[in-house]
Enzyme design. Structure first.
Site, PDB file in Angstrom:
ATOM      1  N   HIS A  86       0.857  -1.191   0.000  1.00 50.15           N
ATOM      2  CA  HIS A  86       0.000   0.000   0.000  1.00 50.15           C
ATOM      3  C   HIS A  86       0.891   1.238   0.000  1.00 50.15           C
ATOM      4  O   HIS A  86       1.841   1.332   0.772  1.00 50.15           O
ATOM      5  CB  HIS A  86      -0.895   0.028   1.245  1.00 50.15           C
ATOM      6  N   ASP A 165     -15.029   2.150   7.156  1.00 45.92           N
ATOM      7  CA  ASP A 165     -14.050   3.114   6.656  1.00 45.92           C
ATOM      8  C   ASP A 165     -14.640   4.003   5.555  1.00 45.92           C
ATOM      9  O   ASP A 165     -14.337   5.187   5.486  1.00 45.92           O
ATOM     10  CB  ASP A 165     -12.793   2.417   6.134  1.00 45.92           C
ATOM     11  N   ARG A 172     -14.818  12.316   7.409  1.00 44.35           N
ATOM     12  CA  ARG A 172     -13.567  13.024   7.715  1.00 44.35           C
ATOM     13  C   ARG A 172     -13.255  14.053   6.640  1.00 44.35           C
ATOM     14  O   ARG A 172     -12.770  15.156   6.923  1.00 44.35           O
ATOM     15  CB  ARG A 172     -12.405  12.014   7.836  1.00 44.35           C
ATOM     16  N   SER A 187      -7.608   3.722   9.124  1.00 41.39           N
ATOM     17  CA  SER A 187      -8.339   3.666   7.856  1.00 41.39           C
ATOM     18  C   SER A 187      -7.604   2.761   6.863  1.00 41.39           C
ATOM     19  O   SER A 187      -8.194   1.849   6.264  1.00 41.39           O
ATOM     20  CB  SER A 187      -8.461   5.099   7.305  1.00 41.39           C
ATOM     21  N   LYS A 191      -8.475  -1.757   6.042  1.00 41.57           N
ATOM     22  CA  LYS A 191      -8.723  -2.313   4.702  1.00 41.57           C
ATOM     23  C   LYS A 191      -7.655  -3.349   4.332  1.00 41.57           C
ATOM     24  O   LYS A 191      -7.948  -4.400   3.772  1.00 41.57           O
ATOM     25  CB  LYS A 191      -8.738  -1.184   3.665  1.00 41.57           C
TER      26      LYS A 191
HETATM   27  N1  URA Z   1      -5.880   6.741   2.621  1.00 40.54           N
HETATM   28  C1  URA Z   1      -6.823   6.053   3.293  1.00 40.54           C
HETATM   29  O1  URA Z   1      -7.257   4.987   2.876  1.00 40.54           O
HETATM   30  N2  URA Z   1      -7.273   6.569   4.455  1.00 40.54           N
HETATM   31  C2  URA Z   1      -6.840   7.735   4.964  1.00 40.54           C
HETATM   32  O2  URA Z   1      -7.291   8.123   6.013  1.00 40.54           O
HETATM   33  C3  URA Z   1      -5.862   8.437   4.247  1.00 40.54           C
HETATM   34  C4  URA Z   1      -5.392   7.913   3.084  1.00 40.54           C
END
Ligand code: URA
Length: 427
Positions: A86, A165, A172, A187, A191
């Site tokens: 990621h 999320d 947010r 967050s 995932k």
């Molecule tokens: N990417 C995400 O998936 N979540 C965040 O809070 C910031 C970047």
């Protein structure tokens, strides 16, 4: 879950710096996801978290509650190790495209559930959709089949992957609570943990084009995410990497696919190749295959073979010409000397304004729009030589893109670029 708690008590506790219990956290995340706690109360709680932060125990409980809002996938039936990467997002960051087939070519399956771009950083799915015929939606059965037969899949996350999320991120975004390290870490990691890979490598960017402008914040985010991954049983390593300038030589959708294919063909910009190999080595090591050198799979064409199979499995034609822009505009080098500034954020905004990115979730993106640069930071340029090429479907977008580029290019400014890989963070 019973209505054992009251949202106001949870908000007040966080506001006043009283630690939240795991039970309170489980309840509030679940109740919000079910629509029992309304947006205004969750907004207040997020703002309290923004200012008060979260302890390690609170963060672990919050992340677990987000994972539990959906399903944690089980990939054990694949019968081979799995690893994922990621990136926190950057300009010209197309690394997933060559990396996933490369790691798969080395015997480790790569399940990549990706997102779309928002703002100045591009999204992996938007880039791949520049390939004629390629589809981002892959249903569960086809997903497992592709992982088994091809070894790599890059596709859109379904609604069962940490649904809390989706709701929290949207809230947010409109309440000024995105830039909180615990909220970002939970967050991303909810995932990634739910995705089910054995090993995870995080590319945490720092610099003007990144979420984390300072290297210290990037390190803190990296340490926080590595801690969450390891606690959930996922072998997790993070590299902190430079995003003061963009990666490679192109930012946009089709142009980034073309550059990725160059890398898979054994060429491509040196920084893209270096970072792809560094991340591939980490993924292979995490999955227990540090005996394999990914440079071999790049050199002998095995990674390219997996790329072609991966694109074809999702309806794409790897041989089809990529979309090209209707309009181009060249910006020349302002002076002769060493290119010392090529500001990542400015280039990202320019590519976005040319049509490569979206301002709202529902906006379409242009496959052909983007920016290509003819020299990278540290290279010699001559006054008047073509330096940037702006590409778009709509000439009316060019003036605003040029505005974004004011001050973005510097020759002999005395600035020191960051090293490509600043740090490696382990548990
Ligand atoms: N990417 C995400 O998936 N979540 C965040 O809070 C910031 C970047």
């Amino acid at each position: 879950m019973s209505n054992a708690f009251d949202a106001i008590d949870v908000i007040r506790a966080k506001r006043d710096g009283v630690p939240l219990s795991a039970g309170q956290i489980r309840w509030v995340v679940d109740a919000y996801t079910r629509g029992v706690v309304p947006d205004e109360q969750m907004s207040a709680l997020l703002m309290a978290i923004f200012f008060r932060g979260m302890s390690g125990d609170e963060l672990a409980a919050w992340t677990q509650a987000m994972i539990d809002s959906g399903e944690r996938k089980d990939l054990s039936s694949l019968g081979r190790p799995t690893a994922d990467k990621h990136s926190t997002g950057g300009v010209g960051d197309k690394i997933t495209l060559p990396l996933a087939p490369l790691v798969a070519a080395c015997g480790v399956a790569v399940p990549q559930l990706s997102g779309r771009g928002l703002g100045h950083t591009g999204g992996t799915l938007d880039k791949l959709e520049a390939v004629p015929g390629w589809r981002a939606d892959v249903h569960e059965e086809a997903y497992l089949r592709q992982l088994r037969e091809v070894g790599a899949v890059i596709c859109a996350a379904g609604n069962d992957l940490a649904p809390a999320d989706k709701l929290l991120y949207a809230l947010r975004d409109v309440t000024g609570t995105v830039e909180s390290i615990p909220l970002i870490a939970s967050s991303i990691m909810s995932k990634k943990i739910a995705e089910g890979a054995d090993a995870l490598v995080l590319d945490v960017k720092t610099g003007s084009g990144a979420f984390m402008k300072s290297a210290e914040d990037a390190r803190t985010l990296a340490r926080t995410m590595v801690g969450l991954g390891e606690a959930a049983g996922v072998r997790t390593v993070a590299l902190v990497t430079a995003m003061d300038r963009p990666l490679g030589r192109a930012a946009g959708n089709a142009v980034e696919v073309a550059e990725s294919v160059e890398v898979l063909a054994g060429g491509g910009p040196a920084d893209v190749v270096e970072l792809t190999l560094a991340l591939a080595r980490e993924m292979l090591a995490g999955a227990g295959r540090d005996d394999v050198d990914p440079a071999d799979a790049l050199a002998d064409g095995r990674a390219m073979d997996v790329w072609r199979a991966m694109i074809a499995a999702q309806g794409g034609d790897p041989d089809a010409p990529l979309p090209s822009p209707a309009e181009t505009h060249v910006v020349t080098a302002p002076a002769t000397g060493t290119l010392t500034r090529l500001d990542a954020f400015s280039l990202g905004v320019a590519a976005w304004r040319l049509g490569a990115g979206r301002a709202r979730k529902e906006d379409p993106v242009s496959a052909a729009a983007g920016v290509v640069w003819r020299a990278g930071v540290g290279e010699q340029v001559t006054a008047g030589q073509p330096l940037l090429e702006l590409q778009t479907d709509d000439a009316a977008r060019i003036p605003r893109a040029l505005e974004a580029l004011e001050g973005a290019v510097g020759v002999d400014t005395g600035e020191q670029p960051l090293p490509l890989i600043l740090d490696r963070i382990t548990a």
